[in-house]
Scaffold this motif. Sequence first.
Motif, mmCIF file in Angstrom:
data_model
loop_
_atom_site.group_PDB
_atom_site.id
_atom_site.type_symbol
_atom_site.label_atom_id
_atom_site.label_comp_id
_atom_site.label_asym_id
_atom_site.label_seq_id
_atom_site.Cartn_x
_atom_site.Cartn_y
_atom_site.Cartn_z
ATOM 1 N N LEU A 269 0.832 -1.207 0.000
ATOM 2 C CA LEU A 269 0.000 0.000 0.000
ATOM 3 C C LEU A 269 0.865 1.256 0.000
ATOM 4 N N LYS A 270 1.905 1.267 0.852
ATOM 5 C CA LYS A 270 2.791 2.428 0.911
ATOM 6 C C LYS A 270 3.484 2.655 -0.436
ATOM 7 N N GLN A 271 3.872 1.558 -1.064
ATOM 8 C CA GLN A 271 4.537 1.660 -2.369
ATOM 9 C C GLN A 271 3.588 2.216 -3.421
ATOM 10 N N ARG A 272 2.336 1.727 -3.425
ATOM 11 C CA ARG A 272 1.340 2.204 -4.394
ATOM 12 C C ARG A 272 1.016 3.677 -4.171
ATOM 13 N N LEU A 273 0.935 4.099 -2.892
ATOM 14 C CA LEU A 273 0.669 5.500 -2.582
ATOM 15 C C LEU A 273 1.792 6.393 -3.092
ATOM 16 N N ALA A 274 3.014 5.938 -2.928
ATOM 17 C CA ALA A 274 4.162 6.729 -3.348
ATOM 18 C C ALA A 274 4.261 6.823 -4.869
ATOM 19 N N GLN A 275 3.826 5.765 -5.559
ATOM 20 C CA GLN A 275 3.987 5.713 -7.014
ATOM 21 C C GLN A 275 2.803 6.317 -7.771
ATOM 22 N N VAL B 280 -7.378 2.613 -8.599
ATOM 23 C CA VAL B 280 -7.280 1.491 -9.533
ATOM 24 C C VAL B 280 -6.306 0.446 -8.996
ATOM 25 N N GLU B 281 -5.169 0.893 -8.478
ATOM 26 C CA GLU B 281 -4.183 -0.016 -7.891
ATOM 27 C C GLU B 281 -4.756 -0.726 -6.675
ATOM 28 N N LEU B 282 -5.514 0.017 -5.864
ATOM 29 C CA LEU B 282 -6.124 -0.577 -4.668
ATOM 30 C C LEU B 282 -7.126 -1.663 -5.052
ATOM 31 N N ARG B 283 -7.908 -1.391 -6.061
ATOM 32 C CA ARG B 283 -8.891 -2.389 -6.504
ATOM 33 C C ARG B 283 -8.193 -3.661 -6.988
#
Length: 332
Positions: free
Chosen positions: A28-34, A43-46
Amino acid sequence: MNGPSLETSVLEGSNELKALLTGQEHVLKQRLAQSKDLATFLVELRTLLEKQVESKGIHYQPPVEFYERVLMELQELGWSQLTDIDKTLTKFGVKINDAKGREHIVRVKLNFDYPLSSPICEADIPNFNTNRSSDSRNLFNKPVGSDSNITTGKPLRIAESLNAIRKSIESFQEFWNVMHDLDSHCWILEPEHPSYSATHRRIGLANRSSLQITVDPHRPRGVPECSFMGSDAIIAPLRDEFNKNLHQWNVRNMLRANLESVLKITLPSPKSMKREEMSLECGICYTFRLENSIPDRICDNVKCGICYTFRLENSIPDRICDNVKCGICYTF
């Protein structure tokens, strides 16, 4: 989410959501940063949630309205048109008969948010690539009829998606007529059981030779891509005839008739030539297989003509150079 940027944002949710994402905090932290914006992150979260649901074997049930809607539409379609259906009503098969009475099975998949999203339909039809050397052999190609209604912009209903598939099927009638003519009158070595999406055929010729063709399903009576296989002593004259007489190709005739016309031969058929006469002991003629493939090269010695692989592996010493078997023919 609170904070000046996504990287410092905080994701809050229900206990069920927290349990589902436990152990994925670093992701999650990586997706938030990117993620460049909120929409991208969602979209990444889904995607992450879908993977977690699948890995944990969790099955969500759609609302009652989903089942009511699907049952109503299937009733309108006709239960006799279904070949099968799963217990969730999200996957089922539908029969469609074309103008020649050929039966096509369309696989339909519904998302749980249907009718907010269109059905995903797949059928065994050609998916011809502009690169003619490629061939469509997959049973199911790119989903057809899965987009929104062009006129209204709304998602398609089941019947509307099937109508889109039906139009695609009807557009390939001439292609299937041409291929059926080949299959009915020629020795087809490959594929042994052609699917409706198969655009290639390997046709058995005399003297342990064959002709591989790839047909354009949009122009099935046009000149196909051709490749002659066999001993050079046998196929060289055929190749010369083909090139010399290619100007005689008539798109009003069936592909088989054109091939016979330009090659100046009558293509062998199960009616004119017995199976034994197709030299079944030779790998080029499809009964001998090596790791599920048919060798496409035979000895150029006119007194031999045996498949290289058969000869090299069963009678004489050989060596492999750059993945090619090399050896000497001892036929005199």
